[in-house]
Design an enzyme around this catalytic site. Structure first.
Site, PDB file in Angstrom:
ATOM      1  CG  ASP A 101      -0.135  -0.216   2.530  1.00 45.42           C
ATOM      2  OD1 ASP A 101       1.084   0.029   2.524  1.00 45.42           O
ATOM      3  OD2 ASP A 101      -0.752  -0.610   3.534  1.00 45.42           O
ATOM      4  CD  GLU A 123       0.305  -6.747   3.223  1.00 49.04           C
ATOM      5  OE1 GLU A 123       0.419  -5.540   2.975  1.00 49.04           O
ATOM      6  OE2 GLU A 123       1.017  -7.324   4.054  1.00 49.04           O
ATOM      7  CD  GLU A 137       0.712   4.376   4.606  1.00 48.13           C
ATOM      8  OE1 GLU A 137      -0.179   5.083   5.150  1.00 48.13           O
ATOM      9  OE2 GLU A 137       1.922   4.572   4.777  1.00 48.13           O
ATOM     10  CG  HIS A 209       7.034   3.551   9.613  1.00 51.85           C
ATOM     11  ND1 HIS A 209       6.167   3.804   8.573  1.00 51.85           N
ATOM     12  CD2 HIS A 209       6.912   2.233   9.866  1.00 51.85           C
ATOM     13  CE1 HIS A 209       5.564   2.685   8.217  1.00 51.85           C
ATOM     14  NE2 HIS A 209       5.988   1.714   8.997  1.00 51.85           N
ATOM     15  NE  ARG A 211       4.430  10.792   4.241  1.00 51.47           N
ATOM     16  CZ  ARG A 211       5.508  10.180   3.777  1.00 51.47           C
ATOM     17  NH1 ARG A 211       5.727   8.909   4.025  1.00 51.47           N
ATOM     18  NH2 ARG A 211       6.404  10.859   3.069  1.00 51.47           N
ATOM     19  CG  HIS A 242      11.318   4.924   9.266  1.00 51.52           C
ATOM     20  ND1 HIS A 242      11.529   5.924   8.345  1.00 51.52           N
ATOM     21  CD2 HIS A 242      10.695   3.923   8.592  1.00 51.52           C
ATOM     22  CE1 HIS A 242      11.059   5.543   7.164  1.00 51.52           C
ATOM     23  NE2 HIS A 242      10.539   4.326   7.296  1.00 51.52           N
TER      24      HIS A 242
HETATM   25  C1  UD1 Z   1       7.035   4.427   3.374  1.00 49.50           C
HETATM   26  C2  UD1 Z   1       5.578   4.171   2.961  1.00 49.50           C
HETATM   27  C3  UD1 Z   1       4.825   3.458   4.069  1.00 49.50           C
HETATM   28  C4  UD1 Z   1       5.553   2.216   4.518  1.00 49.50           C
HETATM   29  C5  UD1 Z   1       6.981   2.581   4.898  1.00 49.50           C
HETATM   30  C6  UD1 Z   1       7.779   1.359   5.252  1.00 49.50           C
HETATM   31  C7  UD1 Z   1       4.471   5.808   1.503  1.00 49.50           C
HETATM   32  C8  UD1 Z   1       3.792   7.120   1.412  1.00 49.50           C
HETATM   33  N1  UD1 Z   1       4.925   5.456   2.723  1.00 49.50           N
HETATM   34  O1  UD1 Z   1       7.024   5.369   4.463  1.00 49.50           O
HETATM   35  O2  UD1 Z   1       3.531   3.083   3.585  1.00 49.50           O
HETATM   36  O3  UD1 Z   1       4.884   1.656   5.621  1.00 49.50           O
HETATM   37  O4  UD1 Z   1       7.626   3.221   3.775  1.00 49.50           O
HETATM   38  O5  UD1 Z   1       8.958   1.704   5.933  1.00 49.50           O
HETATM   39  O6  UD1 Z   1       4.608   5.110   0.511  1.00 49.50           O
HETATM   40  N2  UD1 Z   1      14.752   7.303   4.072  1.00 49.50           N
HETATM   41  C9  UD1 Z   1      16.121   7.145   4.007  1.00 49.50           C
HETATM   42  N3  UD1 Z   1      16.620   5.931   3.617  1.00 49.50           N
HETATM   43  C10 UD1 Z   1      15.844   4.893   3.272  1.00 49.50           C
HETATM   44  C11 UD1 Z   1      14.444   5.055   3.361  1.00 49.50           C
HETATM   45  C12 UD1 Z   1      13.903   6.271   3.750  1.00 49.50           C
HETATM   46  O7  UD1 Z   1      16.867   8.069   4.301  1.00 49.50           O
HETATM   47  O8  UD1 Z   1      16.361   3.820   2.910  1.00 49.50           O
HETATM   48  C13 UD1 Z   1      14.205   8.615   4.510  1.00 49.50           C
HETATM   49  C14 UD1 Z   1      14.309   9.686   3.420  1.00 49.50           C
HETATM   50  O9  UD1 Z   1      14.527  10.933   4.004  1.00 49.50           O
HETATM   51  C15 UD1 Z   1      12.903   9.661   2.809  1.00 49.50           C
HETATM   52  C16 UD1 Z   1      12.090   9.442   4.072  1.00 49.50           C
HETATM   53  O10 UD1 Z   1      12.822   8.472   4.825  1.00 49.50           O
HETATM   54  O11 UD1 Z   1      12.570  10.837   2.145  1.00 49.50           O
HETATM   55  C17 UD1 Z   1      10.670   8.987   3.858  1.00 49.50           C
HETATM   56  O12 UD1 Z   1      10.588   7.880   2.972  1.00 49.50           O
HETATM   57  P1  UD1 Z   1       9.159   7.546   2.274  1.00 49.50           P
HETATM   58  O13 UD1 Z   1       9.317   6.300   1.463  1.00 49.50           O
HETATM   59  O14 UD1 Z   1       8.611   8.738   1.597  1.00 49.50           O
HETATM   60  O15 UD1 Z   1       8.179   7.288   3.486  1.00 49.50           O
HETATM   61  P2  UD1 Z   1       8.278   6.322   4.715  1.00 49.50           P
HETATM   62  O16 UD1 Z   1       7.940   7.125   5.919  1.00 49.50           O
HETATM   63  O17 UD1 Z   1       9.534   5.555   4.675  1.00 49.50           O
HETATM   64  N1  UDP Z   2      12.200  -4.311   9.833  1.00 46.04           N
HETATM   65  C1  UDP Z   2      13.571  -4.418   9.618  1.00 46.04           C
HETATM   66  N2  UDP Z   2      14.418  -3.591  10.333  1.00 46.04           N
HETATM   67  C2  UDP Z   2      13.963  -2.678  11.217  1.00 46.04           C
HETATM   68  C3  UDP Z   2      12.558  -2.557  11.409  1.00 46.04           C
HETATM   69  C4  UDP Z   2      11.702  -3.381  10.692  1.00 46.04           C
HETATM   70  O1  UDP Z   2      14.024  -5.247   8.827  1.00 46.04           O
HETATM   71  O2  UDP Z   2      14.781  -1.967  11.823  1.00 46.04           O
HETATM   72  C5  UDP Z   2      11.292  -5.187   9.052  1.00 46.04           C
HETATM   73  C6  UDP Z   2      10.209  -5.911   9.823  1.00 46.04           C
HETATM   74  O3  UDP Z   2      10.639  -7.183  10.271  1.00 46.04           O
HETATM   75  C7  UDP Z   2       9.077  -6.016   8.813  1.00 46.04           C
HETATM   76  C8  UDP Z   2       9.276  -4.809   7.924  1.00 46.04           C
HETATM   77  O4  UDP Z   2      10.592  -4.340   8.159  1.00 46.04           O
HETATM   78  O5  UDP Z   2       9.180  -7.175   7.993  1.00 46.04           O
HETATM   79  C9  UDP Z   2       8.261  -3.765   8.258  1.00 46.04           C
HETATM   80  O6  UDP Z   2       8.612  -2.565   7.647  1.00 46.04           O
HETATM   81  P1  UDP Z   2       8.027  -1.178   8.112  1.00 46.04           P
HETATM   82  O7  UDP Z   2       7.633  -1.232   9.533  1.00 46.04           O
HETATM   83  O8  UDP Z   2       9.019  -0.153   7.691  1.00 46.04           O
HETATM   84  O9  UDP Z   2       6.758  -1.003   7.162  1.00 46.04           O
HETATM   85  P2  UDP Z   2       5.237  -1.478   7.257  1.00 46.04           P
HETATM   86  O10 UDP Z   2       5.208  -2.948   7.443  1.00 46.04           O
HETATM   87  O11 UDP Z   2       4.599  -0.723   8.385  1.00 46.04           O
HETATM   88  O12 UDP Z   2       4.680  -1.043   5.946  1.00 46.04           O
END
Ligand code: UD1
Ligand code: UDP
Length: 382
Positions: A101, A123, A137, A209, A211, A242
């Protein structure tokens, strides 16, 4: 005898959880001669995506390198849609697979729709019914759900959600969640966490994490964690933070420097599974963790008011406490102090899957291709 043409599948992944949950499917596609499998990484996440792909031995064929620091939803959506449009025009697969999502999923669904390419949604069918929770999401799921050709749902309640939306029952397949396939493929290794912990202390593992929790709700979650550490000298808290700056800033400000709280960068999947196995209790707003922890017999207090994963709540092994300081403290303290209450929540149930979800998805796609509905070019046009 003529070999049937291979089904050309493009799997699209963008974030850490998509990579974890698609890895078993991508691995199964690669091993099955019925498919020609390619992988597109949007890299909506960078490091967090790359570490999962490396763990599962997946080398993307295309990488859109989308991530920017602190990206906002509009720019992310616009850049993803344009880049996916080009990639789909170039790849022209027979079908696409997407999972979950995220914004990657919503834009991939739209891009497939514009290109008239059928896609399977892994999923599928998760719903809270509230567009604000989780944000964005819930909207992403609705878009993917409206446009998907195949809905691979983890549970019967997800199937019911789609039936209520008028989705063709023949397009819905209950497969279980591929996250359990991924988890079981690594959990037997008893992974090292790689962070020094006191063996005499009970471990509370934290992730957050969402939003919709940014700002005051997330600060309240941090206050609860701090108070829990102050009240209980026999616990230690491990919190892989995160990398989203909206999380990193307040986490460091409120929790940094406390001797019983270890803040660290996100853990790679293998050590994180090790941390879940070592944990006494998990506090999280993560979707994936709500699915994995029950299978590892670990209670989870969910830092949200609603969940699209009601099965574990109904089984009594996951509890919703919201981003609410008093409720977090009350429930966590009870789990720390009351062994019978703890045992009831640490029973080890796995409502989300049995580890064979990817195989079921592959079988659905093969039987569809076998029914002659796939428009595939001959194996060798020459
Ligand atoms: C995103 C997804 C969320 C999912 C989550 C899993 C959207 C809108 N959100 O949220 O549904 O549950 O991922 O973790 O699709 N960043 C890094 N390095 C990384 C990843 C992220 O620095 O490897 C930082 C960057 O500043 C980036 C910010 O995190 O801009 C946000 O990343 P983004 O993918 O927009 O949203 P998440 O909060 O990670
Ligand atoms: N996870 C990971 N390292 C971490 C935190 C979570 O590998 O430090 C794994 C966790 O086991 C799960 C997945 O990341 O499988 C969940 O990701 P996240 O919570 O970022 O996203 P969501 O599931 O809420 O979309």
């Amino acid at each position: 005898m003529l070999t049937p043409p291979q089904i050309r599948v493009l799997s699209i992944v963008g974030t850490r959880p998509e990579a974890i949950k698609m890895a078993p499917v991508i691995q199964a596609l690669a091993q099955d001669p019925a498919f020609s499998s390619r992988v597109l990484a949007t890299a909506q996440h960078r490091h967090m995506l790359d570490q999962v792909l490396a763990l599962f031995g997946i080398q993307p064929d295309l990488d859109l390198d989308i991530m920017r620091p602190n990206q906002d939803l509009t720019a992310l959506t616009a850049r993803l849609l344009l880049a996916l449009d080009q990639a789909l025009a170039q790849e022209a697969p027979d079908l696409v697979l997407i999972q979950g999502d995220t914004t990657t999923v919503m834009t991939a669904a739209l891009a497939c729709f514009y290109h008239r390419i059928p896609f399977g949604h892994v999923e599928a069918g998760l719903r809270t019914g509230d567009l604000d929770n989780p944000f964005p999401e819930e909207m992403n799921r609705l878009v993917a759900g409206r446009l998907a050709r195949w809905h691979f749902v983890p549970t019967d309640s997800a199937r019911q959600n789609l039936l209520r939306e008028g989705i063709d029952p023949g397009a819905i397949h209950v497969t279980g969640n591929t996250v359990i396939d991924a988890l079981l493929s690594v959990s037997g290794r008893q992974p090292e966490i790689g962070i020094p912990l006191d063996p005499a202390k009970r471990l509370i593992l934290v992730t957050a994490h969402r939003r919709e929790n940014f700002g005051a709700p997330f600060r309240e979650i941090c206050q609860a964690i701090l108070q829990l550490a102050e009240d209980n000298p026999d616990i230690q808290i491990l919190y892989p933070v995160h990398p989203n700056p909206n999380i990193q800033g307040p986490a460091a400000e409120i929790l940094g420097g406390h001797p019983a709280i270890t803040l660290c960068p996100p853990l790679d999947y293998l050590p994180f599974v090790g941390a879940m196995q070592r944990a006494y209790l998990i506090l999280s707003d993560s979707g994936g963790v709500q699915e994995e922890a029950p299978a590892l017999a670990k209670p989870v207090l969910v830092l949200r008011n609603e969940t699209e994963r009601p099965e574990a709540v109904e089984a009594g092994v996951v509890k919703l406490v919201g981003p609410d300081c008093n409720r977090i403290l009350l429930e966590a303290q009870r789990l720390l102090d009351d062994p019978a209450y703890y045992r009831a929540m640490a029973r080890g149930v796995s409502p989300y899957g049995d580890g064979h979800a990817a195989a079921r998805i592959i079988e659905v796609l093969k039987s569809w291709a076998g029914s002659g509905q796939v428009k595939v070019p001959p194996a060798d046009p020459a």
